[in-house]
Design an enzyme around this catalytic site. Structure first.
Site, mmCIF file in Angstrom:
data_model
loop_
_atom_site.group_PDB
_atom_site.id
_atom_site.type_symbol
_atom_site.label_atom_id
_atom_site.label_comp_id
_atom_site.label_asym_id
_atom_site.label_seq_id
_atom_site.Cartn_x
_atom_site.Cartn_y
_atom_site.Cartn_z
ATOM 1 N N TYR A 95 59.402 21.904 78.817
ATOM 2 C CA TYR A 95 59.310 20.457 78.989
ATOM 3 C C TYR A 95 60.035 19.777 77.845
ATOM 4 O O TYR A 95 60.330 20.387 76.818
ATOM 5 C CB TYR A 95 57.842 19.984 79.084
ATOM 6 C CG TYR A 95 57.102 19.991 77.784
ATOM 7 C CD1 TYR A 95 57.059 18.852 76.975
ATOM 8 C CD2 TYR A 95 56.453 21.130 77.335
ATOM 9 C CE1 TYR A 95 56.387 18.860 75.761
ATOM 10 C CE2 TYR A 95 55.784 21.142 76.134
ATOM 11 C CZ TYR A 95 55.744 20.004 75.346
ATOM 12 O OH TYR A 95 55.079 20.022 74.143
ATOM 13 N N CYS A 96 60.347 18.493 78.041
ATOM 14 C CA CYS A 96 60.970 17.665 77.009
ATOM 15 C C CYS A 96 60.327 16.286 77.102
ATOM 16 O O CYS A 96 59.129 16.193 77.358
ATOM 17 C CB CYS A 96 62.491 17.624 77.181
ATOM 18 S SG CYS A 96 63.050 16.912 78.744
ATOM 19 N N ALA A 97 61.077 15.234 76.899
ATOM 20 C CA ALA A 97 60.517 13.887 76.992
ATOM 21 C C ALA A 97 60.500 13.402 78.445
ATOM 22 O O ALA A 97 59.518 12.838 78.910
ATOM 23 C CB ALA A 97 61.298 12.910 76.115
#
Length: 118
Positions: A77-79
């Site tokens: 995941y990231c932002a």
């Protein structure tokens, strides 16, 4: 809004949490350290910024982290889900499988996942 970045297999937050407890998957946060400092990180995740991913996730590199040599499922995941989608493609090209893009940190929170703060 960022659902377009979620291609391939999907997974729910409870499934990720169960996999972490059972030791069957690795959860990786590909955001920069400054982002993690600002908003925290999913509980149980490993920080592996996208800028270092090609070196630290390549099984043929001496810098490859042990968690990625374990054969476990990889969840990223990231932002927003965009960088983690690119990271998923990169890891798949390196031979890792399965690799799943959870999306963004907001998806983790919305799914009921806990956050840890540094």
């Amino acid at each position: 809004m960022f659902a377009m970045f979620k291609s391939g297999p999907t997974i729910s937050v409870p499934e990720v949490e169960a996999g972490l407890r059972q030791g069957t998957l690795v959860l990786i946060d590909v955001r920069d350290p400054s982002e993690i400092k600002q908003s925290g990180m999913a509980k149980g995740a490993i920080s592996l910024p996208l800028a270092t991913l090609s070196m630290r996730a390549n099984p043929s590199s001496p810098e490859c982290i042990a968690e990625l040599k374990s054969g476990k499922d990889i969840v990223l995941y990231c932002a927003s889900g965009a960088r983690s989608a690119g990271a998923a493609r990169m890891l798949t090209q390196m031979g890792h499988a399965p690799v799943i893009n959870l999306g963004g940190l907001g998806d983790w929170i919305q799914g009921g996942g806990d956050i840890t703060r540094a």
